[in-house]
Design an enzyme around this catalytic site. Structure first.
Site, PDB file in Angstrom:
ATOM      1  N   SER A 147      66.810  56.414  16.551  1.00  0.00           N
ATOM      2  CA  SER A 147      67.557  57.636  16.267  1.00  0.00           C
ATOM      3  C   SER A 147      68.137  57.610  14.863  1.00  0.00           C
ATOM      4  O   SER A 147      68.483  56.543  14.340  1.00  0.00           O
ATOM      5  CB  SER A 147      68.704  57.781  17.281  1.00  0.00           C
ATOM      6  OG  SER A 147      69.605  58.789  16.891  1.00  0.00           O
ATOM      7  N   TYR A 172      75.911  55.380  21.720  1.00  0.00           N
ATOM      8  CA  TYR A 172      74.502  55.784  21.728  1.00  0.00           C
ATOM      9  C   TYR A 172      73.774  55.196  20.525  1.00  0.00           C
ATOM     10  O   TYR A 172      72.705  54.591  20.653  1.00  0.00           O
ATOM     11  CB  TYR A 172      74.388  57.307  21.716  1.00  0.00           C
ATOM     12  CG  TYR A 172      72.985  57.814  21.473  1.00  0.00           C
ATOM     13  CD1 TYR A 172      72.016  57.702  22.457  1.00  0.00           C
ATOM     14  CD2 TYR A 172      72.627  58.387  20.254  1.00  0.00           C
ATOM     15  CE1 TYR A 172      70.715  58.156  22.228  1.00  0.00           C
ATOM     16  CE2 TYR A 172      71.343  58.845  20.026  1.00  0.00           C
ATOM     17  CZ  TYR A 172      70.387  58.723  21.022  1.00  0.00           C
ATOM     18  OH  TYR A 172      69.112  59.160  20.794  1.00  0.00           O
TER      19      TYR A 172
END
Length: 355
Positions: A147, A172
């Protein structure tokens, strides 16, 4: 090629599976169909792949027998959680994959502030199970989703895969950074050819309802104010789903290779002396958030009511991908204009939700 795609009830996984099936690959799909967001959207995606009635609408995650597609003879689906070690071990032994693309994950930066344990189970424990499946069953070609959030506090833009990424600002992001390190370790120890892809703000038809296009469109059509964080002073490298999928396919078709010029005395993190690569995958052209909102307004033919708000914890002001690695290695070229991509999204939204 027989490919395991995890997360096929999800946004990117669904589109990737469809692309691979349409070109003739054998695809085994997997998803736990959790209720992080509306499961009807997930079942809708699966129905597009020919996986529908046999699943019903149950939300319990019990490893299922394979369900064959009614649309693609080269596709089957397992309802399964990648955190279920025994089920994943058996899946790899039974199916004998040529390649794996791991897109299953607990997504969402903001939700990680509320439910941190879900991220460790799915993104760390689950990814370990995928790595072990590859290791123990001779799978040498693995691609996985990282990501853009791994760049964290880095303000040097465009973000380059050679930048240091030690300062994440959400759990995350931290789990995605851990995936990169775990993947390199398995590439080094067990000879798996591993490629990580750092996704940048993906949008398009069948997108997630917790992401800006869906949130904004739903609010505008229903006369609710949209939340505009950091008072609109944000920008994102908005990337259309078809461009993302094209990049993923190129990576699957071209497993990572050793970088012969990698220098252990001056190590850079995007490649290695083992078969390991990291790539940014984005549009290479950030746009202001307000431009994005205006484009949605134009596609809907309706102005948004705006509630300007401060920056949210765990978020960043701007993302901008340097995608030169994909361009140089594979000729990757994202070319979908924002107005065209948003137009396709709005067309799908109106059809799916009947608005």
């Amino acid at each position: 090629m027989k490919i395991l795609v995890t997360g096929t009830a999800g946004f990117i996984g669904f589109h990737l599976a469809k692309k691979l099936l349409e070109r003739g690959d054998e695809v085994v799909g997997l998803d736990n169909i959790n209720d992080y967001y509306d499961v009807n959207l997930k079942y809708g995606r699966l129905a597009e792949l020919g996986i529908d009635a046999a699943l019903g609408t149950a939300t319990s995650v019990v490893a299922s027998a394979p369900i064959s597609s009614t649309k693609y003879p080269n596709h089957k689906f397992y309802k399964m959680d990648i955190a279920d070690k025994e089920a994943i071990d058996q899946l790899f032994k039974t199916e004998k994959f040529d390649a794996v693309c791991n897109l299953a994950a607990q997504a969402g930066v903001r939700y990680s502030l509320e439910n941190p344990h879900a991220y460790i189970q799915s993104n760390v424990v689950g990814f370990l199970n995928i790595l072990e499946g590859c290791r123990n069953n001779g799978v040498k070609n693995l691609a996985f989703a990282s990501s853009s959030s791994v760049y964290g506090l880095n303000e040097s833009q465009p973000f380059k895969t050679t930048d240091k990424t030690e300062h994440q600002v959400s759990l995350y992001a931290a789990t995605k950074k851990s995936n990169e390190m775990m993947a390199h370790t398995y590439a080094h120890l067990y000879g798996i050819h591993v490629t990580g892809l750092r996704f940048f703000t993906v949008y398009g038809p069948w997108g997630r309802p917790d992401m800006a296009p869906m949130l904004f469109t739903d609010a505008i059509l229903n006369d609710r104010a949209i939340k505009v964080f950091n008072n609109g002073e944000m920008s994102r490298d908005f990337t259309y789903i078809d461009d993302i999928v094209d990049g993923i396919v190129k990576v699957i078709d071209n497993p990572a290779k050793v970088n012969p010029e990698w220098n252990a005395k001056k190590p850079e993190i995007s490649s290695s002396s083992t078969a390991y690569r990291l790539y940014n995958i984005g549009n290479n052209a950030p746009l202001p958030l307000m431009t994005f909102i205006e484009t949605i307004e134009d596609a809907l033919g309706k102005k948004a009511k705006k509630n300007f708000m401060p920056m949210q914890d765990g978020d960043v002001v701007s993302t901008y991908a340097d995608v030169s690695g994909l361009i140089n290695d594979f000729g990757y070229k994202p070319d979908t204009k924002l107005a065209d991509g948003i137009g396709e999204f709005v067309k799908w939204y109106r059809k799916f939700y009947g608005e």
